[in-house]
Design an enzyme around this catalytic site. Structure first.
Site, PDB file in Angstrom:
ATOM      1  CG  ASP A 112      43.800  44.233  34.282  1.00 18.13           C
ATOM      2  OD1 ASP A 112      44.529  44.319  35.289  1.00 18.13           O
ATOM      3  OD2 ASP A 112      42.610  44.622  34.270  1.00 18.13           O
ATOM      4  CB  SER A 119      38.579  47.099  39.939  1.00 16.78           C
ATOM      5  OG  SER A 119      39.607  46.425  40.601  1.00 16.78           O
ATOM      6  CG  MET A 120      36.046  45.820  45.605  1.00 21.63           C
ATOM      7  SD  MET A 120      36.789  46.516  47.085  1.00 21.63           S
ATOM      8  CE  MET A 120      35.576  45.994  48.310  1.00 21.63           C
ATOM      9  CD1 TRP A 166      40.284  48.130  47.710  1.00 20.53           C
ATOM     10  CD2 TRP A 166      42.080  48.743  46.521  1.00 20.53           C
ATOM     11  NE1 TRP A 166      41.348  48.244  48.570  1.00 20.53           N
ATOM     12  CE2 TRP A 166      42.457  48.605  47.871  1.00 20.53           C
ATOM     13  CE3 TRP A 166      43.036  49.120  45.574  1.00 20.53           C
ATOM     14  CZ2 TRP A 166      43.765  48.828  48.305  1.00 20.53           C
ATOM     15  CZ3 TRP A 166      44.342  49.354  46.002  1.00 20.53           C
ATOM     16  CH2 TRP A 166      44.698  49.204  47.348  1.00 20.53           C
ATOM     17  CG  HIS A 205      43.034  47.237  36.651  1.00 18.77           C
ATOM     18  ND1 HIS A 205      42.139  46.216  36.395  1.00 18.77           N
ATOM     19  CD2 HIS A 205      42.700  47.704  37.888  1.00 18.77           C
ATOM     20  CE1 HIS A 205      41.311  46.070  37.419  1.00 18.77           C
ATOM     21  NE2 HIS A 205      41.617  46.968  38.322  1.00 18.77           N
TER      22      HIS A 205
END
Length: 296
Positions: free
Chosen positions: A248, A124-125, A58, A277
């Site tokens: 994270d 992630s996304m 993202w 992250h």
């Protein structure tokens, strides 16, 4: 210009011309991928061999994968990365940011590049998009799936999902982005990295995020939290590797990677001690080695 400067300049030019062969050369330029709704997506390819399709996080772009692609393309893999609609050098339409549409974009990339036995790598996304792709299109063309810092399976707190974050938390984020996105990035960047990350690397990632159109940032995040992917986990019938840091903050391990791995039969969860992250830059050597071993 002195003779010494001329010689240095000539040497540099010679290295640029001949030394490029030491790295994997990019595949010849191809037309942009035109989706069924008319949106065009930018993509790049490096190397040759078994295909690997990278789906970025993202608010970032396909450029985030540059250190993985630089390494893996020299290991006999065809590395392909594209910018999500609304990101980087792809079109920025005024709509179409639902997770179903984003999953269909992955399907169109795979179809138009005629990729078979392709490995999907997301962060992630991007992991949510990959799982939703499987839900909508199956795994017929997929060989395996790797996920870095996934925000799967369902980040929103509901009556039956106590692990998620409250809706009010996301609303506060959306308001902050719509008020001063550069400040929000600056205020929240340190936990994304480790203490030994260089200021230049942090600025590179932050600059990538600052390119993000605010309406797209909000729309994609709304799509992310609105889609419950827990039912999809049992449908994954390909080898899965999950890399996640135990520090994270953006996607806490117990909310994301652990339940994701638990729901996918045979999934391997590798936890990086002290990992944040931003594993793709903070732990790039380890990430590259783990991906290379998994994708080989």
């Amino acid at each position: 210009m002195q003779r010494r400067d001329v010689l240095l300049t000539a040497a540099a030019a010679s290295f640029a011309a001949t030394g490029a062969g030491l790295a994997a050369a990019p595949t010849a330029a191809r037309p942009r991928i035109r989706c069924s709704d008319g949106v065009t997506l930018y993509h790049e390819e490096w190397g040759s061999g078994r295909p690997v399709l990278f789906v970025h996080a993202w608010a970032l772009t396909s450029a985030m994968w540059t250190y993985q692609i630089s390494d893996l393309s020299q290991r006999g893999l065809r590395c392909i990365a594209f910018d999500r609609r609304g990101h980087g050098r792809s079109d920025v339409p005024g709509c179409g940011y639902e997770l179903d549409r984003l999953a269909d974009d992955i399907a169109e990339v795979i179809a138009q590049l005629d990729l078979d036995d392709v490995a999907l790598v997301g962060m992630s996304m991007g992991c949510n998009e990959i799982l939703n792709y499987v839900a909508r299109h199956g795994t017929g063309r997929i060989s395996r799936i790797a996920m870095l810092g996934p925000t799967t399976p369902f980040p929103l707190q509901t009556a039956d999902n106590a692990l998620g974050a409250p809706h009010g938390y996301f609303k506060q984020c959306w308001a902050a982005w719509q008020s001063d996105f550069p400040k929000w990035i600056e205020d929240n960047k340190l936990p994304f990295f480790t203490k030994d990350a260089s200021p230049q690397m942090m600025e590179w990632v932050a600059a990538m995020m600052r390119q993000m159109p605010i309406p797209v940032a909000v729309a994609t995040n709304r799509a992310l939290i609105a889609t419950d992917l827990r039912p999809v986990l049992a449908k994954i019938d390909r080898p899965v590797l999950i890399l996640h840091g135990d520090k994270d903050v953006s996607a806490p391990l117990d909310m994301t990677a652990r339940p994701t791995a638990k729901g996918i039969k045979g999934a391997e969860l590798k936890v990086y001690p002290g990992g944040p992250h931003g594993l793709f830059v903070t732990h790039m050597k380890q990430v590259n080695a783990d991906l290379a071993a998994f994708l080989a």
